[in-house]
Design an enzyme around this catalytic site. Structure first.
Site, mmCIF file in Angstrom:
data_model
loop_
_atom_site.group_PDB
_atom_site.id
_atom_site.type_symbol
_atom_site.label_atom_id
_atom_site.label_comp_id
_atom_site.label_asym_id
_atom_site.label_seq_id
_atom_site.Cartn_x
_atom_site.Cartn_y
_atom_site.Cartn_z
ATOM 1 C CG ASN A 174 -6.924 -2.507 -0.600
ATOM 2 O OD1 ASN A 174 -6.016 -1.707 -0.368
ATOM 3 N ND2 ASN A 174 -6.769 -3.515 0.170
ATOM 4 C CB SER A 227 -1.063 -0.052 1.152
ATOM 5 O OG SER A 227 -2.088 -0.687 0.735
#
Length: 404
Positions: free
Chosen positions: A214, A115
């Site tokens: 996400n 991430s």
């Protein structure tokens, strides 16, 4: 479900749970069972003065090395790290890059950054805002009409700061790590990932809460492509990677391999007490602009320094990026970047990236004076591993050593 934490920022809350104001200092009298065998790879001048926040601290490279050794001793296969500031660079490593061959980690190893990719994507989106091609308060439907539920009421800003309420597809795409492992070479399209999200009800009404999803960053990748007419990969490369000479940073699309020197990545398929299974190669199509990138410690520190010192965004948009709100996991999140405050350090910005086989911590002091990147070649599963990772990040933020 445990897999929900993959490629999320929730890890940051766990590993930095101990206040940054009280960094752990390794006892220099105790032996470092892992560090002793590879000390020749550590570069440093032994000791110097470093001004961190409001107080001056003495430190030496032995303490930095022991912080990394503690991660391996807590159970992680291996770790690499770099500290960078105006006085120079310190690099260290500990543990194993290959458990079967008993090979040590190496300072120049590549790794999947998970991430941390989100800060790159956010920077590109904010550059498009600067160019007048996107507005932060544009609705998703304005650019991607009909793609998601309630898209007329979800804004670009809410995608960036995880306040959209859209279900995160990684919460439900796989029931457990073993299911991921068994299907790790499967290819997903962004539309398929969004369809999985749309199959579930929103978590909350847009703007009323914060939950890491996400889905938000897959949508942002699609937005980049719609607005520019280019691939998200090309925009990240042309706007960030090439201008900053991040020659070891890449955005894989079809490749399932890490091309270059790297540690093998490991997973515990059946919980924290199970043995490690090697899981270095896999399709990253499932994470795409939410977490597919590959880099090294030098490039990530260069990127965060450039970002914090105004080389990528004007001050007005940096202010927008750094305007954080609380997510439901307790973290403070802005536009693609997390924030932690400490009485001794001031404000620290950065991101944690967790993806199968790798965990990355990349942080910078708010004024850009110091960057720290730590990469572990497995996710921190146990409390001991999480604590050791958090303590290492804190130690590296407050201590360090000049490069020779």
């Amino acid at each position: 479900m445990r897999y929900a934490s993959i490629v999320t920022g929730a890890l940051a809350t766990a590993v930095l749970a101990v206040p940054l104001a009280a960094p752990a200092m390794a006892d220099s009298s105790s032996p470092a069972s892992v560090g002793a065998e590879q000390g020749e790879h550590v570069r440093g001048d032994g000791s110097r003065e470093f001004r961190g926040g409001h107080e001056e601290k003495k430190y030496d490279s032995v303490q930095l090395q022991k912080a990394l050794d503690a991660i391996a001793e807590a159970g992680a296969p291996g770790v690499v790290a770099e500290v960078r500031d105006a006085d120079g660079v310190w690099r260290g490593h500990s543990g194993k890059a290959d458990l079967e061959k008993n090979e040590p980690t190496r300072n120049d190893g590549l790794f999947r950054i998970g991430s941390v990719t989100k800060t790159f994507v956010s920077t590109v989106v904010l550059q498009l805002v600067e160019e007048g091609k996107v507005k932060l308060d544009d609705s998703v439907d304005r650019h991607l009409p009909g793609l998601v539920k309630n898209g007329e009421n979800v804004t670009v800003r809410q995608l960036l700061n995880h306040r959209s309420g859209l279900h995160s597809y990684t919460d439900t795409l796989w029931p457990d790590f073993r299911k991921f492992y068994d299907t790790r070479f499967k290819t997903y399209t962004p539309d398929e990932l969004i369809a999985d999200s749309n199959a579930h009800a929103p978590t909350f009404a847009p703007g009323t809460n914060g939950h890491y999803s996400n889905t938000n960053y897959v949508l942002l990748g699609m937005l980049i492509e719609k607005v520019t007419g280019n691939s998200a990969k090309a925009e990240i490369r042309e706007r960030i990677i090439e201008p900053l000479d991040l020659h070891r940073t890449s955005f894989p699309e079809k490749s399932t391999r890490i091309n270059g020197p790297h540690a093998k990545g490991y997973m515990r398929l059946d919980g924290p007490t199970s043995t490690f299974t090697e899981a270095t190669d896999y399709s990253t199509s499932w994470s795409w602009t939410a977490g597919a990138m590959i880099s090294d410690t030098r490039d990530l520190n260069t990127f965060y320094n450039a970002l914090m010192t105004g080389k990528l965004l004007p001050s007005a948009l940096m202010k927008e990026m750094k305007a954080t709100q609380a997510l439901d996991d307790g973290s403070q999140y802005g536009l693609g970047i997390a924030k932690f405050d400490s009485p001794s350090l001031g404000t620290v910005y950065g991101h944690v990236g967790g993806t199968p086989g790798f965990e990355t911590h990349a942080f910078t002091l708010a004024d850009g004076s110091r960057q720290v990147t730590v990469s572990i070649n497995a996710l921190a599963d146990t409390d001991a591993e999480k604590k050791a990772a958090g303590e290492a990040v804190k130690t590296l933020l407050t201590l360090g050593s000049k490069a020779k």
